[in-house]
Structure formats: structure tokens, C-alpha cells
Write a protein that holds these residues in place. Structure first.
Motif, PDB file in Angstrom:
ATOM      1  N   PHE A  68      -8.838 -68.462  15.471  1.00  0.00           N
ATOM      2  CA  PHE A  68      -9.616 -67.983  14.033  1.00  0.00           C
ATOM      3  C   PHE A  68      -8.320 -67.872  13.223  1.00  0.00           C
ATOM      4  O   PHE A  68      -7.478 -67.028  13.206  1.00  0.00           O
ATOM      5  CB  PHE A  68     -10.245 -66.615  14.833  1.00  0.00           C
ATOM      6  N   GLY A  69      -8.462 -68.396  12.217  1.00  0.00           N
ATOM      7  CA  GLY A  69      -7.567 -68.265  10.790  1.00  0.00           C
ATOM      8  C   GLY A  69      -7.766 -67.014  10.260  1.00  0.00           C
ATOM      9  O   GLY A  69      -8.987 -66.950   9.837  1.00  0.00           O
ATOM     10  N   LEU A  70      -6.876 -66.101   9.630  1.00  0.00           N
ATOM     11  CA  LEU A  70      -6.844 -65.014   8.695  1.00  0.00           C
ATOM     12  C   LEU A  70      -6.212 -65.633   7.586  1.00  0.00           C
ATOM     13  O   LEU A  70      -5.305 -65.918   7.419  1.00  0.00           O
ATOM     14  CB  LEU A  70      -6.155 -63.835   9.363  1.00  0.00           C
ATOM     15  N   VAL A  71      -6.953 -65.075   6.307  1.00  0.00           N
ATOM     16  CA  VAL A  71      -6.232 -65.445   5.055  1.00  0.00           C
ATOM     17  C   VAL A  71      -6.780 -64.244   4.283  1.00  0.00           C
ATOM     18  O   VAL A  71      -8.049 -63.657   4.520  1.00  0.00           O
ATOM     19  CB  VAL A  71      -6.830 -66.848   4.341  1.00  0.00           C
ATOM     20  N   ASP A  72      -5.899 -63.762   3.361  1.00  0.00           N
ATOM     21  CA  ASP A  72      -5.981 -62.646   2.166  1.00  0.00           C
ATOM     22  C   ASP A  72      -6.932 -61.690   2.867  1.00  0.00           C
ATOM     23  O   ASP A  72      -6.332 -60.577   3.469  1.00  0.00           O
ATOM     24  CB  ASP A  72      -7.021 -63.406   1.203  1.00  0.00           C
ATOM     25  N   THR A  73      -8.127 -61.346   2.425  1.00  0.00           N
ATOM     26  CA  THR A  73      -9.025 -60.404   2.796  1.00  0.00           C
ATOM     27  C   THR A  73      -9.404 -60.277   4.516  1.00  0.00           C
ATOM     28  O   THR A  73      -9.416 -59.134   4.826  1.00  0.00           O
ATOM     29  CB  THR A  73     -10.471 -60.227   1.856  1.00  0.00           C
ATOM     30  N   GLY A  74      -9.653 -61.428   4.809  1.00  0.00           N
ATOM     31  CA  GLY A  74      -9.592 -61.348   6.202  1.00  0.00           C
ATOM     32  C   GLY A  74      -8.459 -60.448   7.055  1.00  0.00           C
ATOM     33  O   GLY A  74      -8.823 -60.058   7.987  1.00  0.00           O
ATOM     34  N   ALA A  75      -7.417 -60.976   6.577  1.00  0.00           N
ATOM     35  CA  ALA A  75      -6.260 -60.357   7.298  1.00  0.00           C
ATOM     36  C   ALA A  75      -6.090 -58.832   6.868  1.00  0.00           C
ATOM     37  O   ALA A  75      -5.556 -58.185   7.660  1.00  0.00           O
ATOM     38  CB  ALA A  75      -4.682 -61.034   6.824  1.00  0.00           C
ATOM     39  N   LEU A  76      -6.653 -58.642   5.750  1.00  0.00           N
ATOM     40  CA  LEU A  76      -6.319 -57.166   5.293  1.00  0.00           C
ATOM     41  C   LEU A  76      -7.317 -56.256   6.199  1.00  0.00           C
ATOM     42  O   LEU A  76      -7.104 -55.228   6.702  1.00  0.00           O
ATOM     43  CB  LEU A  76      -6.833 -56.876   3.718  1.00  0.00           C
ATOM     44  N   VAL A  77      -8.540 -56.932   6.491  1.00  0.00           N
ATOM     45  CA  VAL A  77      -9.675 -56.410   7.263  1.00  0.00           C
ATOM     46  C   VAL A  77      -9.032 -56.218   8.725  1.00  0.00           C
ATOM     47  O   VAL A  77      -9.163 -55.143   9.363  1.00  0.00           O
ATOM     48  CB  VAL A  77     -10.953 -56.933   7.189  1.00  0.00           C
ATOM     49  N   TRP A  78      -8.423 -57.305   9.216  1.00  0.00           N
ATOM     50  CA  TRP A  78      -8.217 -57.318  10.418  1.00  0.00           C
ATOM     51  C   TRP A  78      -7.059 -56.311  10.770  1.00  0.00           C
ATOM     52  O   TRP A  78      -6.822 -55.595  12.114  1.00  0.00           O
ATOM     53  CB  TRP A  78      -7.466 -58.783  10.955  1.00  0.00           C
ATOM     54  N   ASP A  79      -6.167 -56.026   9.879  1.00  0.00           N
ATOM     55  CA  ASP A  79      -5.104 -55.274  10.044  1.00  0.00           C
ATOM     56  C   ASP A  79      -5.604 -53.580  10.013  1.00  0.00           C
ATOM     57  O   ASP A  79      -4.784 -52.628  10.481  1.00  0.00           O
ATOM     58  CB  ASP A  79      -4.078 -55.166   8.782  1.00  0.00           C
ATOM     59  N   ARG A  80      -6.756 -53.429   9.540  1.00  0.00           N
ATOM     60  CA  ARG A  80      -7.198 -52.203   9.502  1.00  0.00           C
ATOM     61  C   ARG A  80      -8.088 -51.734  10.787  1.00  0.00           C
ATOM     62  O   ARG A  80      -8.857 -50.694  10.924  1.00  0.00           O
ATOM     63  CB  ARG A  80      -7.907 -51.867   8.123  1.00  0.00           C
ATOM     64  N   ILE A  81      -8.460 -52.736  11.530  1.00  0.00           N
ATOM     65  CA  ILE A  81      -9.219 -52.406  12.567  1.00  0.00           C
ATOM     66  C   ILE A  81      -8.296 -52.094  13.602  1.00  0.00           C
ATOM     67  O   ILE A  81      -7.511 -52.702  14.413  1.00  0.00           O
ATOM     68  CB  ILE A  81      -9.870 -53.540  13.125  1.00  0.00           C
ATOM     69  N   ASP A  82      -8.554 -50.762  13.784  1.00  0.00           N
ATOM     70  CA  ASP A  82      -7.428 -49.979  14.603  1.00  0.00           C
ATOM     71  C   ASP A  82      -7.999 -49.039  15.978  1.00  0.00           C
ATOM     72  O   ASP A  82      -7.219 -48.449  16.622  1.00  0.00           O
ATOM     73  CB  ASP A  82      -6.651 -48.921  13.519  1.00  0.00           C
ATOM     74  N   GLY A  83      -9.269 -49.279  16.087  1.00  0.00           N
ATOM     75  CA  GLY A  83      -9.797 -48.755  17.328  1.00  0.00           C
ATOM     76  C   GLY A  83     -10.226 -47.269  16.853  1.00  0.00           C
ATOM     77  O   GLY A  83     -10.965 -46.518  17.858  1.00  0.00           O
ATOM     78  N   GLN A  84     -10.117 -46.820  15.765  1.00  0.00           N
ATOM     79  CA  GLN A  84     -10.600 -45.306  15.426  1.00  0.00           C
ATOM     80  C   GLN A  84     -11.089 -45.220  14.106  1.00  0.00           C
ATOM     81  O   GLN A  84     -11.901 -44.343  13.884  1.00  0.00           O
ATOM     82  CB  GLN A  84      -9.151 -44.755  15.124  1.00  0.00           C
ATOM     83  N   THR A  85     -11.239 -46.555  13.499  1.00  0.00           N
ATOM     84  CA  THR A  85     -11.963 -46.509  12.092  1.00  0.00           C
ATOM     85  C   THR A  85     -13.444 -47.199  11.935  1.00  0.00           C
ATOM     86  O   THR A  85     -13.586 -48.301  12.771  1.00  0.00           O
ATOM     87  CB  THR A  85     -10.997 -47.512  11.121  1.00  0.00           C
ATOM     88  N   SER A  86     -14.397 -46.506  11.413  1.00  0.00           N
ATOM     89  CA  SER A  86     -15.803 -46.894  11.651  1.00  0.00           C
ATOM     90  C   SER A  86     -15.854 -48.050  10.554  1.00  0.00           C
ATOM     91  O   SER A  86     -15.073 -47.989   9.717  1.00  0.00           O
ATOM     92  CB  SER A  86     -16.688 -45.799  11.346  1.00  0.00           C
ATOM     93  N   PHE A  87     -16.971 -48.768  10.826  1.00  0.00           N
ATOM     94  CA  PHE A  87     -17.347 -49.957  10.123  1.00  0.00           C
ATOM     95  C   PHE A  87     -17.403 -49.401   8.464  1.00  0.00           C
ATOM     96  O   PHE A  87     -16.994 -49.872   7.443  1.00  0.00           O
ATOM     97  CB  PHE A  87     -18.522 -50.740  10.458  1.00  0.00           C
ATOM     98  N   GLY A  88     -18.354 -48.312   8.345  1.00  0.00           N
ATOM     99  CA  GLY A  88     -18.588 -47.342   7.238  1.00  0.00           C
ATOM    100  C   GLY A  88     -17.254 -47.012   6.550  1.00  0.00           C
ATOM    101  O   GLY A  88     -17.128 -47.260   5.405  1.00  0.00           O
TER     102      GLY A  88
END
Length: 89
Positions: free
Chosen positions: A33-53
Motif C-alpha cells: 500500500f503506497g503512501l503519498v502526501d496526505t495519505g502519509a500525513l494521515v498514517w502518521d497521525r494514526i496513533d491508537g489514541q486519536t479518534s476518526f473525528g
């Protein structure tokens, strides 16, 4: 998508940089699964504590974008991550 869902990475995800691009690999089926730009930014913020909202609100505020549009776009990306087995249910 449930705004209260806490996004958690699957424990078997491998991440690497290949020719300058970030790539994720599912340990479930070894799909890439390739990550570019915004996708990488979102992936980096998936930390197991932050809700989708919370993630959507933070991105909308950071970029001065419409929260509904950001929510739609991030939901599509998160759905793709789910389908690839890169997030825990």
C-alpha cells in the motif's frame, strides 16, 4: 464512518521507504500500500489514541478546509487501509 472510532494500526504492518516513496505491507497477505502526501500525513497521525473525528477536525483546522469534505476524503482512505488489513477492527 463512526466519528468516535479510535484508529489503531495493525501490529503486523511493515513500513519502508522505496525509491523515496513510503510503502506499507500487510502482514496478513503481504499486499503493498503506497503512501503519498496526505495519505502519509494521515498514517502518521494514526496513533491508537486519536479518534476518526478528532483526526478529521485537526486536519480541517490545519489546512483551513471544509470539515465535511475532509471527513469524506479521510473516510475513503481509512476504508482502504481497513480493506488492506492495515488497521485493527
Amino acid at each position: 464512518m463512526d466519528m468516535s472510532r479510535v484508529l489503531v494500526r495493525s501490529v503486523d504492518v511493515l513500513e519502508a521507504t522505496v525509491d523515496g516513496d513510503r510503502v506499507l505491507m500487510s502482514g496478513r497477505d503481504f499486499a503493498y500500500f503506497g503512501l503519498v502526501d496526505t495519505g502519509a500525513l494521515v498514517w502518521d497521525r494514526i496513533d491508537g489514541q486519536t479518534s476518526f473525528g478528532d483526526l478529521v477536525r485537526a486536519l480541517a483546522a490545519e489546512f483551513g478546509a471544509d470539515e465535511a469534505q475532509v471527513g469524506h476524503d479521510v473516510a475513503e482512505f481509512v476504508s482502504a487501509l481497513d480493506a488492506a488489513g492495515l488497521l485493527q477492527a
